[in-house]
Design an enzyme around this catalytic site. Structure first.
Site, PDB file in Angstrom:
ATOM      1  N   THR A 188     -28.822  33.319  13.749  1.00  9.54           N
ATOM      2  CA  THR A 188     -28.894  34.413  14.423  1.00  9.54           C
ATOM      3  C   THR A 188     -29.476  34.108  16.169  1.00  9.54           C
ATOM      4  O   THR A 188     -29.065  33.489  16.417  1.00  9.54           O
ATOM      5  CB  THR A 188     -30.247  34.949  14.876  1.00  9.54           C
ATOM      6  OG1 THR A 188     -30.155  35.794  13.168  1.00  9.54           O
ATOM      7  CG2 THR A 188     -30.504  36.568  15.552  1.00  9.54           C
ATOM      8  N   VAL A 189     -28.349  34.626  17.514  1.00 14.47           N
ATOM      9  CA  VAL A 189     -28.018  34.548  18.378  1.00 14.47           C
ATOM     10  C   VAL A 189     -28.822  35.297  19.347  1.00 14.47           C
ATOM     11  O   VAL A 189     -28.122  36.470  19.002  1.00 14.47           O
ATOM     12  CB  VAL A 189     -26.726  34.161  18.617  1.00 14.47           C
ATOM     13  CG1 VAL A 189     -26.564  34.285  20.589  1.00 14.47           C
ATOM     14  CG2 VAL A 189     -25.706  33.278  18.023  1.00 14.47           C
TER      15      VAL A 189
END
Length: 452
Positions: free
Chosen positions: A270-271
Site C-alpha cells: 500500500t502507498v
C-alpha cells in the site's frame, strides 16, 4: 475507487467449480481495478492539473528506472516465490530469479507505455482499448469471469464519511465497504477504559489495545461488506451500548482468545500520502495492490500488475460479504482525518493491510491520549493480534522491551516477532492558531515529510 467483482461472479458459479476460497494467484482475486477511474473523477471535480501532467513523473521512473532501496528490496525478496510462478511477473520483476539488488535501477518499459496511453486518453485509455483487452484476455485465459463490459462500466462512488468523537476531535473515516468503522469501534472501546493511566509502553496498555482490536475485527469479519448489496448495521456498531458490551468482555488480567461471536445483527502493498497546501486544503489519499505485487499476476502486453483485493470476499452463501456480481469486497485501505471545531486538525493514514484500523487507533491514542508529537506517535513500538492466525498469535515489534513482552506472555498472549516492521504511517497536523504545519513519516517505510 475500490473495484467490483465481475458481472458474472455469482456464488453458484464458484460452487459449481468446486472453489471454496479465493486464492491469491488466481484471476478470482482480481476485482475490476478502480484506481484510474477514481483519479480521473477526483481530478475533474477537485484538481487543478490534468491526469496526463500528473502521470509524467511516474512515466519517467518506469521508463528510465528507479533505484531499489533497502526496505523495498527486503519486501521484494519476500515475494520472490510468488513472482517466480508467473512468467511475465518473473520476467519483469526478477533478476536471475531473485529480487533486484539494492542500488540497482529497475525499469518497467511496458508499464511506461501503458501510463503514456492513460496520460493521452484519460480514463478510456485504461478501461477501453488495448490495455483493457490485454487484461481481460489474460484473466479469461486463466479462468476469470472478467469482460470488456465490466471494465467499460467501472465507476467510483462518492461516499459520506463516518465518524466518532475521541478526545475532543471528530475522527473521520471511510465507511463500509472500507474498514474505517473498525478503527472507530476500537477508539470507542478504548476511550472508556482509561488507558492513559498506564504507561504508553506498558503491557497493560498494549493488552487493552490487543483485546479491543480482537473484538473490533471480530465484528468486521462478521458483518462488514458492500452496503450497496448488504445491510451494514453502522448505527448498532458505533454506539456506546455496543462499545460498553465489548469493554465488559475485556479482562485486564487475561488474554481473550478466541473472542466470543459478534453480537451485531447479521445482515499488505500500500502507498499512502497526505498533502496540505498553502490554502489548508487537505488530502488523505491511499492506493494499494493488497499483498506485495498483489496477486502476482501481470498482464503480458501492458505490464499492468493486478491486485488481489478480491480475497476480501468470502465464498459462504448468505454471509454479508459473500461474492456477488458487481459487488465490492471488504476493503482494508482507509485514509482518514481528525477534525476539530469544523476544521481539519490532522490528515493521516497507516499502511499495512489488515493492520490499518488497529494502526489508526494506536497512532491516535499516542497523540491524543498520551500527548506524543506526530513523529513520536508514528515511531512508537507496535503490536498486532494477527487476525487470520488460528492460534491467536500477537506480532510484537522487537523495540518493545523484553520485560513488557514477558508480561504480555504472562497475560496469556502468544507473541511472535514479525519478519518485517508492522505497518507504516504518515501524518500532517495543522496548527490553525500558529499558522504552521507539522509532518511525520514512518521510518518503517520509504518516505519522508517535506515542507516546500
Amino acid at each position: 475507487g475500490s473495484g467490483r467483482a465481475p458481472g458474472k461472479a455469482t456464488i453458484g458459479w464458484y460452487q459449481d467449480q468446486g472453489i471454496t476460497e479465493i486464492e491469491r494467484q488466481t484471476p478470482h482475486a482480481v476485482t475490476i481495478p478502480g484506481a484510474i477511474d477514481a483519479w480521473t473523477q477526483l481530478l475533474a471535480d477537485h484538481g487543478t492539473r490534468s491526469l496526463g501532467d500528473l502521470l509524467q513523473p511516474a512515466i519517467g521512473y518506469a521508463r528510465d528506472g528507479y533505484p531499489i532501496h533497502q526496505r523495498v528490496h527486503h519486501d521484494w525478496s519476500l515475494a520472490e516465490e510468488i513472482l517466480q510462478q508467473e512468467p511475465t511477473a518473473a520476467e519483469l520483476y526478477l533478476v536471475d530469479g531473485k529480487a533486484p539488488p539494492v542500488g540497482s535501477l529497475q525499469r518497467q518499459e511496458k508499464l511506461a507505455a501503458s501510463l503514456e496511453t492513460i496520460a493521452e486518453r484519460g480514463r478510456d485509455g485504461f478501461y477501453k482499448g488495448a490495455i483493457a483487452e490485454d487484461i481481460v484476455t489474460y484473466l479469461q485465459g486463466r479462468g476469470g469471469l472478467h469482460t470488456m463490459d465490466d471494465f467499460a462500466n467501472a465507476k467510483g462512488t462518492y461516499i459520506t464519511p463516518i465518524r466518532t468523537e475521541f478526545h475532543g476531535h471528530d475522527i473521520v473515516e471511510c465507511p463500509p465497504n472500507g474498514q474505517g468503522i473498525v478503527a472507530l469501534a476500537m477508539l470507542d472501546i478504548l476511550k472508556g477504559m482509561d488507558q492513559g493511566s498506564h504507561d504508553p509502553l506498558s503491557a497493560e496498555r498494549l493488552h487493552l489495545e490487543i483485546e479491543a482490536a480482537r473484538l473490533a475485527y471480530r465484528d468486521r469479519d462478521a458483518v462488514l461488506a458492500d452496503p450497496e448489496q448488504s445491510e451494514i448495521p453502522v448505527g448498532d456498531w458505533l454506539n456506546e451500548e455496543h462499545a460498553a458490551a465489548n469493554r465488559a468482555l475485556i479482562d485486564p488480567a487475561k488474554a481473550m482468545y478466541p473472542p466470543p461471536a459478534s453480537s451485531l445483527p447479521p445482515h499488505h502493498d500500500t502507498v499512502y500520502i497526505t498533502v496540505v497546501d498553502k490554502d489548508r486544503n487537505a488530502c488523505s489519499f491511499i492506493n494499494t495492490l493488497f499483498n506485495s505485487f498483489g496477486s502476482g499476476q501481470v498482464a503480458p502486453q501492458s505490464g499492468i500488475t493486478l491486485h488481489n483485493r478480491g480475497m476480501g470476499f468470502v465464498l459462504e452463501e448468505g454471509h454479508p460479504n459473500c461474492i456477488a456480481p458487481n459487488k465490492r469486497p471488504l476493503h482494508t485501505i482507509i485514509p482518514a482525518m481528525a477534525v476539530k471545531d469544523g476544521r481539519v486538525a490532522l490528515s493521516f493514514g497507516v499502511m499495512g493491510g489488515q493492520y490499518q484500523a488497529c494502526g489508526h487507533a494506536h497512532v491516535l491514542s499516542n497523540i491524543f491520549e498520551y500527548g506524543m508529537d506526530i513523529q513520536e506517535a508514528i515511531d512508537f513500538p507496535r503490536v498486532f493480534p494477527e487476525i487470520d492466525d488460528e492460534d491467536g498469535e500477537v506480532s510484537v515489534e522487537s523495540s518493545v522491551p523484553e520485560d513488557v513482552q514477558e508480561k504480555l506472555k504472562a497475560l496469556g498472549h502468544k507473541t511472535t516477532h514479525p519478519n518485517r516492521p508492522i505497518g507504516g504511517a504518515q501524518a500532517i497536523a495543522i496548527d490553525w492558531d500558529e499558522g504552521t504545519l507539522k509532518g511525520g513519516s514512518d521510518p518503517r517505510k520509504d518516505g519522508c515529510a517535506i515542507g516546500y
